[in-house]
Design an enzyme around this catalytic site. Structure first.
Site, short mmCIF file in Angstrom:
data_model
loop_
_atom_site.label_atom_id
_atom_site.label_comp_id
_atom_site.label_asym_id
_atom_site.label_seq_id
_atom_site.Cartn_x
_atom_site.Cartn_y
_atom_site.Cartn_z
N GLU A 29 -9.67 2.99 -5.38
CA GLU A 29 -9.41 4.38 -5.00
C GLU A 29 -8.35 5.09 -5.84
O GLU A 29 -7.51 5.80 -5.30
CB GLU A 29 -9.02 4.44 -3.51
CG GLU A 29 -10.14 3.99 -2.61
CD GLU A 29 -9.85 4.15 -1.12
OE1 GLU A 29 -10.77 4.51 -0.38
OE2 GLU A 29 -8.69 3.91 -0.69
N HIS A 33 -2.67 3.46 -4.59
CA HIS A 33 -2.08 2.90 -3.36
C HIS A 33 -0.65 2.39 -3.59
O HIS A 33 -0.23 1.42 -2.97
CB HIS A 33 -2.96 1.78 -2.80
CG HIS A 33 -4.23 2.28 -2.19
ND1 HIS A 33 -4.28 2.84 -0.94
CD2 HIS A 33 -5.50 2.32 -2.67
CE1 HIS A 33 -5.54 3.20 -0.66
NE2 HIS A 33 -6.29 2.91 -1.70
N ASP A 78 0.87 -1.18 0.00
CA ASP A 78 0.00 0.00 0.00
C ASP A 78 0.90 1.23 0.00
O ASP A 78 2.14 1.11 -0.05
CB ASP A 78 -0.97 -0.01 1.20
CG ASP A 78 -2.30 0.63 0.84
OD1 ASP A 78 -2.30 1.79 0.40
OD2 ASP A 78 -3.35 -0.03 1.00
C1 TNX Z 1 -10.90 2.05 2.32
S1 TNX Z 1 -11.63 -0.73 1.27
C2 TNX Z 1 -9.82 1.42 1.73
C3 TNX Z 1 -8.58 1.27 2.53
C4 TNX Z 1 -8.66 1.93 3.87
C5 TNX Z 1 -10.02 1.70 4.48
C6 TNX Z 1 -10.17 2.26 5.87
C7 TNX Z 1 -10.58 -0.30 0.25
C8 TNX Z 1 -10.50 -1.12 -0.93
N1 TNX Z 1 -9.84 0.80 0.50
O1 TNX Z 1 -7.48 1.71 1.79
O2 TNX Z 1 -7.67 1.41 4.68
O3 TNX Z 1 -10.99 2.28 3.65
O4 TNX Z 1 -11.37 1.90 6.44
#
Ligand code: TNX
Length: 637
Positions: free
Chosen positions: A433, A368, A298
């Site tokens: 994301e 990420h 990450d």
């Molecule tokens: C969302 S769930 C994310 C993570 C974070 C998390 C914290 C997902 C695929 N991505 O990168 O750690 O929320 O709750």
């Protein structure tokens, strides 16, 4: 020297909060040229800061006061704003801080007081007291009968193997009997605990029969024998006499509701040592999970050794003030570091396999990727890319470029080694994301879009993921990814989609023909707080998730059971994101007992599930958690 920092919410609206931050110089010396470094998860609007300038990378903030002179026993005050939902928990506040002087590298500790919240929750959940059940098995077996009488295991007890594929389960049973009950047995030979092949039973299915002749565990698969053993362990009671355990006469005929029963652990935000990972995998085996999703990379850390690119762990596994990756989340004045060597990974894979658990590795791309990018800038940085973006976690430099040859070289080598290390058919490619604005000001990306006739930058993400999918296929693997993997419409329907933002995403993907795993943040995110009290550790962006709420999760509940779309749901997964989880105690607390509630959603037919019934089994089951020293959140506190 002695310093303290206070943070208070001074005004609060729906998506806008203003904060007052006070730095106290409690020492008897004036200080000059100082700066405060602190950690907060949310993005502070830089222009909103009064009396100081602020820079922020992820959660790592440095505040430089305009007036650099702070007298002894005086304080400095500033305000700033965050466009955010109201803060509700103490873990939302400042997590760690230090003070530094320009003329020196020394970092001075700062006492951080709990954030003064404007509107902490007032509600609390309450669970009615219950009596323990007679048989405290979680997840609840789908079919069982209890008879009068009980069988006693003793010094004379011994395992007989009349089965292929039961040896690992039998060894595991012995280890667990010893560690949970201090119950020692003769080596496997000929005795009253019989593991027997039953070819009529499918993958994961098992039967457990206890009568006056002893204990019989039947299955047609190695995983079935593990599940049978897990049930046996939960059905046993210790006697007053030394080395004796009793179990009621019973017959259990059990099979899983969902094929896929998983848990994801984030090992990037905080690194979890091998022993902690193994302990969790062992816990998972007790609740009949069959998949461990290992989030290995990450923004905040690359945790898997890749021989082709030693830089990934030399640089990417360490955070410190003086490193390309600055500190995040906790222990910010010290170096923070950790990764799994390939030898360790093999060990963990074997450990999981013995317990019927497949490990799916995740290499999260193209977003990420900050740790990877900082480790391999010569391959992964496009100097001419002037795109402006900010990821959810506040980075502006964490996305791979689909237009750089280095990106594909990186993917090739990493995926080759990952495919070799993990026997799992599935490899998780992340895909979550990717922030908007990315790639827009890159000439190379624009040229790539033109070449392929793409009109939306999302197609570039699809472009990269389609490449990864083909690469993985050539390595004999099936690509799986977060729900955004289908953005840009480039990957094939072979890709399994893990939905996390909502149930609707899963439904939409299932309707398009994707197989889906449901990991809705609203029910299955174990980093969400477990109650409304401000001292509950956790976050709440998806929900507050009390035990009952987790228990009541039913995937695509609004659809009829006969709806053909439901066949696309392969299973359920819970997840522990670890921004605020950096030790065993906290990890246990966030996971237990909610893991047992989700285990039941994974395993037990909906018609068999019942909250009150679960509670009474949980009540009787807690002693087993106590025996393991698990720091669970007491449901009846
Ligand atoms: C969302 S769930 C994310 C993570 C974070 C998390 C914290 C997902 C695929 N991505 O990168 O750690 O929320 O709750």
């Amino acid at each position: 020297m002695s310093f303290r920092v206070d943070l208070a919410v001074v005004s609060e609206q729906k998506q806008f909060c203003r904060f007052g931050l006070t730095v106290h110089n409690l020492s008897d010396q004036d200080i000059h040229n100082w700066s405060l470094t602190f950690v907060i998860d949310r993005f502070i609007s830089p222009d909103s800061v009064t009396n100081a300038a602020l820079s922020q990378v992820g959660s790592f903030c440095t505040l430089e006061p305009n007036n650099t002179h702070l007298k002894a026993n005086a304080h400095f005050y500033c305000e700033f704003s965050i466009t955010t939902a109201p803060l509700r928990f103490y873990t939302d506040g400042i997590k760690d801080a230090f003070i530094q002087f320009n003329n020196s590298n020394a970092r001075h500790p700062v006492v951080v007081t709990p954030i003064v919240l404007a509107s902490p929750y007032k509600e609390r959940t309450h669970i009615t007291p219950v009596d323990a059940a007679t048989l405290n098995i979680i997840p609840k077996p789908n079919q069982y009968e209890i008879y009068d009488g009980q069988y006693t295991l003793s010094n004379d007890s011994q395992i007989t193997l009349q089965a292929s594929g039961a040896e690992e389960a039998a060894n595991w049973l012995q280890q667990e009997l010893s560690s949970l009950f201090d119950f020692k047995m003769k080596p496997i030979g000929k005795g009253d605990i019989l593991y027997r092949t039953n070819p009529t039973l499918d993958e994961g299915e098992y039967q457990l029969i206890v009568d006056r002749f002893g204990v019989r565990l039947e299955a047609g698969s190695a995983s079935g024998f593990v599940h049978a053993s897990a049930t046996l362990l939960q059905a046993l009671t210790r006697c007053a006499e030394p080395n004796q355990l009793t179990i009621p006469y019973l017959k259990i005929v059990d099979s899983p509701r969902f094929k896929y029963r998983g848990m994801m652990l984030d090992c990037s935000r905080h690194f979890h040592p091998v022993e902690r990972v193994k302990r969790l995998i062992n816990n998972l085996a007790h609740y009949k999970f069959n998949t461990f999703h290992w989030h290995l990379t990450d923004d905040e850390g690359w945790r898997i050794e890749i021989k082709a690119f030693p830089e990934l762990t030399q640089v990417g596994s360490t955070r410190s003030v003086d490193s390309p990756l600055v500190p995040q989340f906790s222990t910010i004045s010290e170096e923070y570091s950790g990764f799994y060597s390939q030898a360790e990974i093999k060990q963990v894979v074997a450990y999981a396999e013995q317990r019927g658990i497949t490990i799916i590795p995740e290499i999260d791309v193209p977003g990420h990727c900050r740790a990877a990018i900082k480790s391999l800038p010569h391959l992964l940085v496009d100097d001419e890319d002037h795109s402006q973006y900010r990821s959810i976690q506040n980075y502006n430099d964490n996305v791979l470029s689909p237009a750089l040859p280095g990106t594909y070289l990186f993917l090739d080598k990493v995926l080759e080694e990952v495919a070799e290390l993990f026997p799992s058919k599935w490899v998780h490619i992340g895909a979550d994301e990717v922030p908007s604005g990315v790639w827009e000001e890159s000439q190379k990306c624009q040229a790539l879009m033109q070449e392929h006739g793409y009109s939306d930058t999302k197609e570039l993400q699809g472009h990269l993921l389609r490449y990864a999918e083909k690469k993985l296929r050539s390595l004999g693997k099936r690509m799986v990814g977060w729900e955004e993997a289908q953005h840009g419409d480039k990957v094939s329907k072979d890709t399994v989609i893990y939905s996390w933002l909502s149930e609707e995403a899963a439904l939409k993907c299932a309707k398009q023909g994707f197989d889906v795993i449901l990991q809705p943040g609203q029910y299955t995110y174990l980093d969400m707080a477990q109650d409304y009290a401000p001292e509950e550790p956790g976050v709440d962006w998806a929900n507050v998730i009390p035990l009952e709420h987790a228990y009541r999760y039913e995937p695509l509940a609004e659809l009829d059971d006969q709806d053909p779309i439901k066949k696309r749901v392969l299973g359920i997964q819970c997840a522990l994101w670890c921004e605020i989880v950096n030790n065993q105690q906290r990890m246990d607390y966030m996971i237990f007992p909610r893991l047992t509630a989700i285990a039941e959603a994974c395993w037990t037919q909906n018609t068999q599930r019942n909250w009150e019934d679960y509670l009474s089994r949980l009540k009787g089951h807690l002693s087993l958690l106590n025996k393991q020293g698990i720091n669970y959140r007491s449901p009846w506190k």
